[in-house]
Structure formats: C-alpha cells, structure tokens
Scaffold this motif. Structure first.
Motif, short mmCIF file in Angstrom:
data_model
loop_
_atom_site.label_atom_id
_atom_site.label_comp_id
_atom_site.label_asym_id
_atom_site.label_seq_id
_atom_site.Cartn_x
_atom_site.Cartn_y
_atom_site.Cartn_z
N GLU A 14 4.92 3.08 -4.98
CA GLU A 14 4.83 3.46 -6.38
C GLU A 14 5.35 2.32 -7.26
O GLU A 14 6.27 1.60 -6.88
CB GLU A 14 5.69 4.70 -6.60
N GLU A 30 0.82 -1.20 0.00
CA GLU A 30 0.00 0.00 0.00
C GLU A 30 0.87 1.26 0.00
O GLU A 30 1.85 1.33 0.74
CB GLU A 30 -0.91 0.00 1.23
N LYS A 31 0.52 2.20 -0.83
CA LYS A 31 1.18 3.50 -0.99
C LYS A 31 2.52 3.44 -1.71
O LYS A 31 3.19 4.45 -1.86
CB LYS A 31 1.33 4.23 0.36
N PRO A 67 7.13 4.89 -0.26
CA PRO A 67 6.90 6.34 -0.21
C PRO A 67 8.03 7.02 0.58
O PRO A 67 8.64 6.41 1.46
CB PRO A 67 5.56 6.47 0.52
#
Length: 181
Positions: free
Chosen positions: A52, A49-50, A67
């Motif tokens: 890239e 999750e989160k 991130p």
C-alpha cells in the motif's frame, strides 16, 4: 513520532517509521508502471507488489506498507521517504553520522550497525543499519540518504528484527529503484 534535532545551526525533523505503519487513514494511487511518483519532491520509487502507498503524513513524502500477513500480524513492514533541505556545504558523510547520533539519543535500546557511503544508481548515497526497541517490539531498520539538488532524500526501511531477513531483499530492491530529478 517526529523528533527535532539541530545540525549545522538549523532544526530538522527525524521521522520514526513505526507509528506511520500503524496509524494511516488516507491513501494515494500509483501509476500503471508500479512506481510511485512525487512531483512535489521530484522523485519516484518502485512499489513492491501488493504493498500500500500513503503520502504526505507526519512529515513523510510517502510510506510504502507491506500487506498484513494474517490477523495476528501486529507490525506492517514499511519503507518511508522524508525529503529535507540539505544545508549548503554539508558533506553527506557528516549528515549521515549526525543522523545516526541523533537516533542514538532518541531511540530506546538503539544499536547501530555499519555506516557507509556508496553509489545508488548515479547518486551519492550513505546508509546505516540499526535496531531499537519500541514498546515490546524489537525493530530493525536501514536508512539510506541520497544527496541531490540541495535535498536529502532519507529512505528508511523497517521491520521487526525477526522478520528483517525475509524483507531485506525487498527493501534493497525497492531502495535501489529510487530515482530523483
């Protein structure tokens, strides 16, 4: 940085993950399931999750980037996948051991951990841990190699040495989600 090495009379590329973590411009999207799918290379992997997702850059099929933690975060933890042709008749253990030897020759301050064969999902796999220095950074990585259908899927997870314990579970879970056709 991509380094070339020779194994079984053929030349291969060894992708070093740090530069990709610092130098990407173009991205890609993932599907609604939270997985990245490569039709070209025949695999999928869960994306944390989160994180890239970037594809097809400097010899990788894909790289997943953490991130940025804050404005002082100089290194993005990352997982990249390189897909290579596995020479016919090559044993996975020999491929893994040769790759570790090549890394030792190319990476400054290289220190190898334990290399082992295991099962990842239903695939034969090998993995090794290692650390090295790049500039002022001390990095720690794990490389997992999955042999499937005449291909070697090389999954490399990298973090700074001091942050690796915080990312180990994410790296293991994400690597464990790898599926090939």
């Amino acid at each position: 940085m991509i380094k070339q090495f020779c194994f079984a009379g053929k030349h291969y590329l060894l992708a070093l993950p740090l530069l990709w973590a610092l130098a990407f411009q173009a991205g890609c999207s993932r599907d609604g399931t939270g997985r990245y799918h490569s039709r070209e290379h025949g695999f999928s992997i869960a994306v944390p999750e989160k994180w890239e997702t970037r594809e097809n850059h400097m010899g990788t099929a894909v790289i997943l980037l953490s991130p940025r933690e804050d404005q002082n975060d100089l290194f993005l933890e990352n997982l990249n996948i390189v897909v290579e042709e596995l020479p016919a008749g090559t044993e996975l253990s020999a491929y893994l051991n040769e790759s570790v030897k090549n890394m030792a020759r190319m990476l400054e301050g290289f220190k190898s951990g334990k290399a082992e064969l295991y099962r990842l999902y239903r695939y034969d796999a090998g993995r090794a841990g290692y650390s090295y220095t790049l500039g002022t950074l001390r990095l720690e990585s794990t490389v997992t190699m999955v042999a499937r259908g005449g291909k070697a899927y090389v999954i490399t997870c990298t973090s700074t040495k001091e942050d690796f314990p915080r990312y180990r579970e994410i790296f293991e879970k994400t690597t464990g989600s790898f599926r090939a056709r």
